[in-house]
Scaffold this active site. Structure first.
Site, PDB file in Angstrom:
ATOM      1  N   GLY A 116       2.988   4.541   1.503  1.00  0.00           N
ATOM      2  CA  GLY A 116       3.112   3.552   2.577  1.00  0.00           C
ATOM      3  C   GLY A 116       1.941   3.780   3.503  1.00  0.00           C
ATOM      4  O   GLY A 116       1.843   4.833   4.125  1.00  0.00           O
ATOM      5  N   HIS A 117       0.996   2.851   3.526  1.00  0.00           N
ATOM      6  CA  HIS A 117      -0.221   3.019   4.310  1.00  0.00           C
ATOM      7  C   HIS A 117      -0.234   1.993   5.439  1.00  0.00           C
ATOM      8  O   HIS A 117      -0.080   0.804   5.203  1.00  0.00           O
ATOM      9  CB  HIS A 117      -1.458   2.870   3.415  1.00  0.00           C
ATOM     10  CG  HIS A 117      -1.524   3.910   2.331  1.00  0.00           C
ATOM     11  ND1 HIS A 117      -2.416   3.887   1.303  1.00  0.00           N
ATOM     12  CD2 HIS A 117      -0.784   5.037   2.131  1.00  0.00           C
ATOM     13  CE1 HIS A 117      -2.231   4.942   0.518  1.00  0.00           C
ATOM     14  NE2 HIS A 117      -1.239   5.648   0.995  1.00  0.00           N
ATOM     15  N   LYS A 135      -4.180   7.996   6.041  1.00  0.00           N
ATOM     16  CA  LYS A 135      -5.209   7.549   5.084  1.00  0.00           C
ATOM     17  C   LYS A 135      -5.486   6.057   5.239  1.00  0.00           C
ATOM     18  O   LYS A 135      -6.633   5.617   5.214  1.00  0.00           O
ATOM     19  CB  LYS A 135      -4.753   7.850   3.638  1.00  0.00           C
ATOM     20  CG  LYS A 135      -4.586   9.337   3.351  1.00  0.00           C
ATOM     21  CD  LYS A 135      -4.029   9.585   1.962  1.00  0.00           C
ATOM     22  CE  LYS A 135      -2.609   9.108   1.783  1.00  0.00           C
ATOM     23  NZ  LYS A 135      -1.597   9.827   2.587  1.00  0.00           N
TER      24      LYS A 135
HETATM   25  P1  GDP Z   1      -0.850   7.255   5.187  1.00  0.00           P
HETATM   26  O1  GDP Z   1       0.273   7.214   4.228  1.00  0.00           O
HETATM   27  O2  GDP Z   1      -1.671   8.483   5.054  1.00  0.00           O
HETATM   28  O3  GDP Z   1      -1.692   6.009   5.174  1.00  0.00           O
HETATM   29  O4  GDP Z   1      -0.196   7.357   6.642  1.00  0.00           O
HETATM   30  P2  GDP Z   1       1.040   6.476   7.188  1.00  0.00           P
HETATM   31  O5  GDP Z   1       0.560   5.115   7.478  1.00  0.00           O
HETATM   32  O6  GDP Z   1       2.222   6.626   6.292  1.00  0.00           O
HETATM   33  O7  GDP Z   1       1.416   7.273   8.498  1.00  0.00           O
HETATM   34  C1  GDP Z   1       0.507   7.453   9.544  1.00  0.00           C
HETATM   35  C2  GDP Z   1       1.096   6.810  10.815  1.00  0.00           C
HETATM   36  O8  GDP Z   1       0.373   7.248  11.945  1.00  0.00           O
HETATM   37  C3  GDP Z   1       1.000   5.298  10.833  1.00  0.00           C
HETATM   38  O9  GDP Z   1       2.087   4.788  11.555  1.00  0.00           O
HETATM   39  C4  GDP Z   1      -0.306   5.036  11.575  1.00  0.00           C
HETATM   40  O10 GDP Z   1      -0.334   3.759  12.234  1.00  0.00           O
HETATM   41  C5  GDP Z   1      -0.282   6.150  12.578  1.00  0.00           C
HETATM   42  N1  GDP Z   1      -1.592   6.673  12.973  1.00  0.00           N
HETATM   43  C6  GDP Z   1      -2.728   6.813  12.239  1.00  0.00           C
HETATM   44  N2  GDP Z   1      -3.677   7.438  12.956  1.00  0.00           N
HETATM   45  C7  GDP Z   1      -3.136   7.701  14.180  1.00  0.00           C
HETATM   46  C8  GDP Z   1      -3.623   8.375  15.346  1.00  0.00           C
HETATM   47  O11 GDP Z   1      -4.724   8.875  15.423  1.00  0.00           O
HETATM   48  N3  GDP Z   1      -2.747   8.472  16.399  1.00  0.00           N
HETATM   49  C9  GDP Z   1      -1.487   7.951  16.363  1.00  0.00           C
HETATM   50  N4  GDP Z   1      -0.713   8.101  17.425  1.00  0.00           N
HETATM   51  N5  GDP Z   1      -1.007   7.316  15.271  1.00  0.00           N
HETATM   52  C10 GDP Z   1      -1.819   7.215  14.191  1.00  0.00           C
HETATM   53  P1  IMO Z   2       1.533   8.251   1.288  1.00  0.00           P
HETATM   54  O1  IMO Z   2       0.488   7.664   0.357  1.00  0.00           O
HETATM   55  C1  IMO Z   2       4.604  11.263   1.939  1.00  0.00           C
HETATM   56  C2  IMO Z   2       6.982  12.465  -1.544  1.00  0.00           C
HETATM   57  C3  IMO Z   2       8.443  12.072  -1.528  1.00  0.00           C
HETATM   58  C4  IMO Z   2       9.044  13.233  -2.299  1.00  0.00           C
HETATM   59  C5  IMO Z   2       7.977  13.509  -3.355  1.00  0.00           C
HETATM   60  C6  IMO Z   2       8.263  12.872  -4.706  1.00  0.00           C
HETATM   61  O2  IMO Z   2       2.155   7.260   2.187  1.00  0.00           O
HETATM   62  O3  IMO Z   2       0.990   9.433   1.987  1.00  0.00           O
HETATM   63  P2  IMO Z   2       8.115  10.376  -5.599  1.00  0.00           P
HETATM   64  O4  IMO Z   2       8.851   9.134  -5.181  1.00  0.00           O
HETATM   65  O5  IMO Z   2       6.625  10.255  -5.497  1.00  0.00           O
HETATM   66  O6  IMO Z   2       8.550  10.875  -6.951  1.00  0.00           O
HETATM   67  O7  IMO Z   2       8.592  11.504  -4.557  1.00  0.00           O
HETATM   68  O8  IMO Z   2       6.763  12.999  -2.844  1.00  0.00           O
HETATM   69  N1  IMO Z   2       6.035  11.356  -1.349  1.00  0.00           N
HETATM   70  C7  IMO Z   2       5.377  11.117  -0.217  1.00  0.00           C
HETATM   71  N2  IMO Z   2       5.437  11.733   0.990  1.00  0.00           N
HETATM   72  N3  IMO Z   2       3.742  10.260   1.747  1.00  0.00           N
HETATM   73  C8  IMO Z   2       3.641   9.633   0.545  1.00  0.00           C
HETATM   74  O9  IMO Z   2       2.712   8.696   0.288  1.00  0.00           O
HETATM   75  C9  IMO Z   2       4.510  10.036  -0.496  1.00  0.00           C
HETATM   76  N4  IMO Z   2       4.706   9.640  -1.773  1.00  0.00           N
HETATM   77  C10 IMO Z   2       5.624  10.459  -2.286  1.00  0.00           C
HETATM   78  O10 IMO Z   2       8.939  12.004  -0.216  1.00  0.00           O
HETATM   79  O11 IMO Z   2       9.124  14.366  -1.476  1.00  0.00           O
HETATM   80 MG    MG Z   3       2.349   7.001   4.204  1.00  0.00          MG
END
Ligand code: GDP
Ligand code: IMO
Ligand code: MG
Length: 428
Positions: free
Chosen positions: A40-41, A16
């Site tokens: 964590g984005h 995202k």
């Molecule tokens: P979010 O929580 O939905 O914002 O996603 P996260 O940041 O937690 O996890 C997505 C991970 O995949 C991050 O490390 C991004 O840098 C990485 N990522 C996002 N899009 C792509 C993609 O198209 N390819 C690859 N290889 N990595 C990606």
């Molecule tokens: P983003 O925005 C993935 C999961 C936790 C646990 C459950 C409940 O980065 O996609 P909490 O601390 O919210 O009460 O935990 O939800 N969880 C996530 N898993 N991505 C997240 O956020 C999450 N935020 C919470 O691992 O299973």
């Molecule tokens: Mg995340």
């Protein structure tokens, strides 16, 4: 003019942050409407990585970002994040970041309760992030929460003492855990108040003003549809509504202001924490995806569980969020696998279910029904046009679109902002 909502369709971590950062270019404001620093984005711009937990992912594009009333905010984490982003040269001043006065504060006793509860009964663990998210939302519903507006009010100290007294009883007597030091809480939160007061405003009023000026707003979701407190795999969910409808409640706007909803779909499925996962892989393919996709949590560093894409879940997400399109991420990760599987339905007691079941008992007995498709060998991370994708990649995308009756508008082939194929910009 378009206002769009971006949400996760699976169990979070779909990418995202990357897509919000990308689309923020076409938006004027970015508002997060739920969750807290359980999120964590990750954004990667010109090779530099940024991770945000609370500040909306539009901040790197220099957009005005807002923390909506639906969020729960740990002020210490927010201050650290403001400092971290400032050190990286990002403007996170009070003119750039706004905090809703109605957003709730995560207090030290919320974190203590989250930890104590998870530690108390291993069998009943949710696998939370331990950030105090659930206990903070509990207090919000119980009308014992403390909001930013309360932090600024004279009655703050008295308010905290009353709530903390009850929490300490619960912590020490029931969980046999240490009490929180109430004076310490009051002192530290008074410091946080001094630092954050300039950021606090009425976000709903501000959004209304900018919409009257025909400005564009992007509403950024955290977590994913199947972690939604109502619609997810309860109780293995987070404590807020993650679906698009909550963009309205959690930001303070009415539903008529939303034009489009983009669902972020990882090209396979991952999950962190406990709970059912029908297409989970426990073999070398799962390890391949986990390693190649670097599937470790951005918040807790936990290894993410990995499995095949599941169109039963995706159809559920299309319905629950009124999705108008998909952004498919991490497609590059699947390169190198001979065969790919797409889950098209679940087999339960010799019947095929087309809809995602509510009962976890039923879900546990479901066998995924798979369609197999040829994979591709090529590294697609440098591809920038749809036509240059291998035929097998295009077939894989097309089949997902058919099974979900939803079009892919954006295709992501790497973590970088530029590693993207834009087929149909949701902002028009
Ligand atoms: P979010 O929580 O939905 O914002 O996603 P996260 O940041 O937690 O996890 C997505 C991970 O995949 C991050 O490390 C991004 O840098 C990485 N990522 C996002 N899009 C792509 C993609 O198209 N390819 C690859 N290889 N990595 C990606
Ligand atoms: P983003 O925005 C993935 C999961 C936790 C646990 C459950 C409940 O980065 O996609 P909490 O601390 O919210 O009460 O935990 O939800 N969880 C996530 N898993 N991505 C997240 O956020 C999450 N935020 C919470 O691992 O299973
Ligand atoms: Mg995340």
């Amino acid at each position: 003019m378009a206002n769009i909502v971006i949400i996760g369709t699976q169990w979070g971590d779909e990418g995202k942050g990357k897509i919000v950062d990308l689309l923020a270019e076409y938006s004027d404001y970015v508002v997060r409407f739920q969750g807290g620093n359980n999120a964590g984005h990750t954004m990667v711009v010109n090779g530099e990585q940024f991770i945000s937990h609370l500040v909306p992912s539009g901040i790197i594009q220099g957009k005005v970002c807002m923390i909506g009333n639906g969020m729960v905010v740990d002020p210490e984490v927010l201050i650290n994040e403001i400092d971290y982003l400032t050190e990286k040269g990002v403007n996170v001043g009070p003119e750039q970041l706004k905090i809703s006065e109605k957003a709730h504060l995560i207090m030290p006793y919320h974190k203590a309760m989250d930890h104590a509860r998870e530690a108390a009964n291993e069998k009943k663990q949710i696998g939370t992030t331990g950030r105090g998210i659930g206990p903070c939302y509990e207090d919000k519903s119980a009308r014992r929460g403390i909001r930013f507006v309360d932090l600024l009010d004279d009655g703050f100290e008295e308010n905290v003492r009353a709530v903390a007294e009850e929490k300490n009883f619960y912590l020490t007597e029931f969980f046999k855990a240490p009490a929180v030091d109430v004076q310490d809480v009051i002192d530290s939160y008074s410091r946080y108040r001094d630092r954050l007061a300039p950021y606090v405003t009425d976000v709903s009023v501000m959004i209304d003003q900018v919409l009257r000026e025909d400005r564009r707003v992007l509403f950024e979701g955290a977590q994913g549809t199947h972690l939604d407190i109502d619609h997810g795999t309860y109780p293995y969910v987070t404590s807020s509504n993650t679906v698009s409808g909550n963009a309205c409640c959690g930001a303070g706007v009415g539903p008529k202001k939303i034009d489009r909803v983009t669902g972020i779909v990882k090209a396979y499925t991952t999950r962190v924490g406990k709970g059912p996962f029908p297409t989970e892989l426990f073999d070398a393919t799962g390890d391949f995806i986990q390693e190649k996709g670097a599937e470790f949590g951005a918040t807790t560093g936990r290894r993410r569980r990995c499995g095949w894409i599941d169109t039963v879940m995706l159809r559920n997400a299309v319905r629950l969020n009124s999705l108008t399109g998909f952004a498919v991420t991490k497609l590059d990760v699947l390169g190198g696998l001979d065969t790919l599987k797409i889950c098209t339905g679940y087999k339960y007691k010799n019947k095929e279910l087309e809809d995602f079941p509510t009962s976890l008992q039923v879900l546990a007995e479901c066998e995924p029904v798979y369609e197999e498709m040829p994979g591709w060998e090529a590294d697609i991370s440098a591809v920038r046009s749809y036509d240059q994708l291998p035929e097998a990649t295009r077939n894989y995308l097309r089949r997902i679109e058919e099974l979900t009756e939803t079009a892919a508008e954006i295709i992501s082939v790497g973590p970088g902002r530029d590693q993207t194929i834009m087929l149909n910009n949701p902002f028009g």
